[in-house]
Scaffold this motif. Structure first.
Motif, short mmCIF file in Angstrom:
data_model
loop_
_atom_site.label_atom_id
_atom_site.label_comp_id
_atom_site.label_asym_id
_atom_site.label_seq_id
_atom_site.Cartn_x
_atom_site.Cartn_y
_atom_site.Cartn_z
N TYR A 81 0.83 -1.21 0.00
CA TYR A 81 0.00 0.00 0.00
C TYR A 81 0.87 1.26 0.00
CZ TYR A 81 -3.66 -3.30 1.33
OH TYR A 81 -4.53 -4.34 1.36
N LYS A 82 1.99 1.17 0.70
CA LYS A 82 2.90 2.31 0.76
C LYS A 82 3.48 2.61 -0.62
CE LYS A 82 6.71 3.98 3.67
NZ LYS A 82 7.64 3.59 4.75
N TYR A 102 0.79 4.15 -2.69
CA TYR A 102 0.58 5.55 -2.29
C TYR A 102 1.59 6.48 -2.97
CZ TYR A 102 0.85 9.70 0.68
OH TYR A 102 0.90 10.99 1.13
N SER A 149 1.09 6.78 -6.75
CA SER A 149 -0.09 7.62 -6.99
C SER A 149 0.26 9.09 -6.77
CB SER A 149 -1.23 7.22 -6.05
OG SER A 149 -1.57 5.87 -6.21
N LYS A 150 1.01 9.35 -5.71
CA LYS A 150 1.33 10.73 -5.35
C LYS A 150 2.20 11.40 -6.40
CE LYS A 150 3.77 13.36 -1.75
NZ LYS A 150 2.75 14.39 -1.54
N TYR A 204 -7.18 4.77 -3.91
CA TYR A 204 -6.25 5.75 -3.36
C TYR A 204 -6.89 6.55 -2.22
CZ TYR A 204 -3.13 9.74 -2.98
OH TYR A 204 -2.29 10.71 -2.49
N ILE A 256 -6.40 4.38 0.79
CA ILE A 256 -5.00 4.15 1.12
C ILE A 256 -4.35 5.43 1.62
CG2 ILE A 256 -2.73 3.56 0.16
CD1 ILE A 256 -4.64 1.19 0.58
N ALA A 257 -4.65 6.59 0.99
CA ALA A 257 -4.06 7.86 1.41
C ALA A 257 -4.44 8.18 2.85
CB ALA A 257 -4.52 8.98 0.49
N CYS A 269 -2.46 5.71 5.11
CA CYS A 269 -1.04 6.05 5.17
C CYS A 269 -0.80 7.28 6.02
CB CYS A 269 -0.49 6.28 3.76
SG CYS A 269 -0.20 4.76 2.82
N GLU A 329 -0.40 15.86 2.77
CA GLU A 329 -0.25 14.41 2.83
C GLU A 329 1.19 13.98 3.11
OE1 GLU A 329 -1.78 12.71 -0.72
OE2 GLU A 329 -3.88 13.09 -0.20
#
Length: 295
Positions: free
Chosen positions: A8-9, A12, A15-16, A67, A70-71, A74, A278
């Motif tokens: 997931y990290k 993340y 995606s970022k 996302y 997950i965001a 995280c 974030e």
């Protein structure tokens, strides 16, 4: 499903940054490892999370929904890690900042000095960039904060806050002494040779708009890449130019340059603090932001 937090990290950060290389750099791993992790996660979830192209990694509709969850997760994990690992960061922490020259001279240097009186063991690492490049450094996770000298359009997860207003003044050197002590129209001044930043800069756009508002076209004779070069060029009588008042105090007192009074009011400009909501902030960075808010 066997997915773990590391999957997931990775998702993340890809995606970022929308870029495998940048995500790998943030995670301190290799691009192939990031690619494999995304492929494994997509296989386990049974759907595509990204579309891949020459411009980067874009979330699919399914990826965008994933996302959001997950965001949020995280952010909680990062916050917990920071609260534990940064208990002593005000004793030895480092704050990474990208800032424009104007922001540094008009605001940030003084703020850093005052903060270090309170927290002498906190260190600063400063990148001197344009507004656009400072925002890019923040988006890429290279810095904790961006402090810039022009308003700009940003989108979530970035947020900005005005921390100071400042004023540009018009200055000239000894060659233009006949302009001293008079209030002169912008139209009349437009006949003189001008010094300014290049057309790509936000400051240049600001001046273009200022002149256009008064029915004039701004066409500088000398174009520079950095604000700190304006003063020496004016000293050498190559033209007149606008510069933040804070940057020219000593020269005004010494008489090497003088202020030219302009009839048309120059709008006040802003020093802006920008941060990523974030991005996991260290306790030193959070304390510095709090300090700036209270100044």
């Amino acid at each position: 499903m066997n997915s773990n937090f590391e999957y997931y990290k990775v998702f993340y950060y890809v995606s970022k940054y929308e870029n495998l290389t940048k995500a790998a750099s943030a995670l301190k791993t290799s691009q192939p490892a990031v690619t494999r992790t995304i492929q494994n996660l997509e296989n386990e979830l049974g759907c595509r999370l990204f579309t891949r192209s020459k411009t980067g990694m874009k979330l699919t509709p399914e990826g965008k929904i994933f996302y959001e969850y997950i965001a949020a997760g995280c952010a909680q994990f990062f916050r917990g890690e920071n609260n534990l690992s940064n208990m002593i960061t005000l004793e030895n922490g480092t704050i990474y900042i990208s800032a424009t020259e104007t922001a540094l001279h008009c605001y940030l240097f003084q703020a850093m000095e005052e903060f270090n009186i309170r927290y002498p063991n906190v260190h600063f690492k400063i990148l001197n960039n344009s507004t656009k490049n400072s925002i890019m450094a923040l988006k890429e996770g290279k810095v904790d904060l961006a402090v810039v000298s022009a308003s700009c359009n940003i989108s979530s997860p970035l947020k900005m806050r005005r921390v100071l207003g400042y004023q540009d003044i018009l200055i000239g050197g000894t060659k233009y002494q006949k302009l001293k002590g008079k209030r002169i129209s912008l139209e009349k001044l437009s006949e003189y040779p001008w010094i300014s930043l290049t057309s790509e800069s936000i400051t240049r756009n600001f001046l273009n708009e200022y002149f256009e508002e008064h029915g004039l076209q701004f066409s500088p004779h000398v174009e520079l890449s950095t604000t700190d070069m304006i003063l020496p060029v004016v000293r050498h009588n190559l033209g007149i130019g606008f510069i933040p008042a804070e940057l020219v105090k000593a020269d005004l007192l010494a008489g090497t340059v003088f202020e030219i009074k302009v009839e048309e009011t120059m709008p006040e400009r802003d020093i802006i603090l920008i941060y990523d909501t974030e991005y996991p902030q260290s306790i030193a960075s959070k304390e510095f932001q709090k300090f700036l808010a209270e100044r």
